[in-house]
Write an enzyme that holds these catalytic residues in place. Structure first.
Site, PDB file in Angstrom:
ATOM      1  N   GLU A 171       0.750  -1.238  -0.035  1.00  0.00           N
ATOM      2  CA  GLU A 171      -0.160   0.016  -0.121  1.00  0.00           C
ATOM      3  C   GLU A 171       0.740   1.289  -0.014  1.00  0.00           C
ATOM      4  OE1 GLU A 171      -2.962  -0.456  -0.850  1.00  0.00           O
ATOM      5  OE2 GLU A 171      -3.297  -2.369  -0.199  1.00  0.00           O
ATOM      6  N   HIS A 174       2.038   2.234  -3.466  1.00  0.00           N
ATOM      7  CA  HIS A 174       0.770   3.100  -4.302  1.00  0.00           C
ATOM      8  C   HIS A 174       0.899   4.261  -3.860  1.00  0.00           C
ATOM      9  CE1 HIS A 174      -1.381  -0.590  -5.803  1.00  0.00           C
ATOM     10  NE2 HIS A 174      -1.707  -0.950  -4.864  1.00  0.00           N
TER      11      HIS A 174
HETATM   12 ZN    ZN Z   1      -2.677  -2.857  -4.548  1.00  0.00          ZN
END
Ligand code: ZN
Ligand code: CA
Length: 261
Positions: A171, A174
């Protein structure tokens, strides 16, 4: 970008039950995993198939629980909020005190990590998800990463096969503007992650695949399912590439340059 960039982190633990109010130790374990993975100090880097070993990258980022709160007062970098509901969705309710969560700390100075009782996708067929992130360039009030407590850290309530802290590694990828390596086009071969050294791949890989898994004319080496930006189990993902590290550099020199000293 020269040297190592240290990102101050605030962890907002939002809990209904005492169990969901995870310990300081579980949080410290998660920060340790992030520090290993983003400095290529993770011991399982040795499991990268030989064909990709020259592509592995030290992303030169370290993570530290904040020692100063937004007002300059000392803090342990953890907030704890009791809430009425177990269930949060990807609508960002957890990011606001007014909807049972905790407000973000200033997103230009802190990586906000919310730990949730449970997160569900708005699509009821998808059910519970491990976590989700906001990409660079979005509203500061919702900037950061949300992760379910059972997928956070390596001890306490962390649950196999997502108990090695890799949901946060993924995450935060991202949050640093990395896309999924299969290009987010379903099972098609036309999507891209805008990274040249991650092989074009059909769809996500799950579980613990066996090398090689060939799709989209990527023989002989196949999908790079050992990459943090695939969907394999925590134990099966252990590398970023040089190309991904360069993309992270661009983010830290661009949309997230407030973190550079
Ligand atoms: Zn992802
Ligand atoms: Ca690619």
């Amino acid at each position: 970008r020269a040297g190592v960039t240290v990102i101050p982190v605030v962890v907002h633990v939002v809990h209904r039950t005492p169990e969901q109010n995870i310990s300081d130790a579980q949080i410290a374990g998660q920060i340790e995993v992030l520090n290993r993975d983003y400095r290529m100090l993770n011991p399982d880097i040795s499991k990268v198939p030989e064909v990709w070993q020259s592509l592995t990258a030290d992303c030169r980022i370290e993570f530290a629980l904040a020692t100063e709160d937004p007002f300059g007062a000392p803090t342990d970098g953890i907030t704890r909020t009791e809430t009425a509901s177990d269930l949060f969705r990807t609508d960002d309710g957890i990011k606001f005190a007014a909807s049972g969560g905790h407000d973000a700390w200033p997103a230009d100075r802190y990586l906000n990590l919310w730990v949730a009782p449970r997160i569900e996708d708005p699509d009821p067929t998808l059910g519970e998800i491990l976590g989700y992130a906001q990409f660079p360039g979005g509203p500061p009030e919702t900037d950061g990463v949300v992760i379910g407590h059972r997928f956070f850290g390596t001890t306490g309530t962390a649950q196999a096969p997502f108990d090695l802290g890799r949901t946060a590694t993924h995450e935060v990828g991202h949050w640093l503007n990395l896309f999924h390596i299969w290009g987010d086009d379903g099972q098609g071969c036309s999507g891209t992650d805008f990274v040249a050294d991650t092989p074009n791949a059909g769809g996500p890989n799950f579980g613990t695949p066996t090398f090689p898994h060939v799709t989209c004319n990527n023989a002989p080496d196949g999908d790079m399912f050992v990459n943090y930006m695939d969907y394999t189990d925590d134990i099966a993902m252990f590398m970023f590439t040089q190309g991904q590290a360069a993309r992270i550099d661009a983010t830290l020199e661009g949309a997230r340059s407030s973190f550079l000293k």
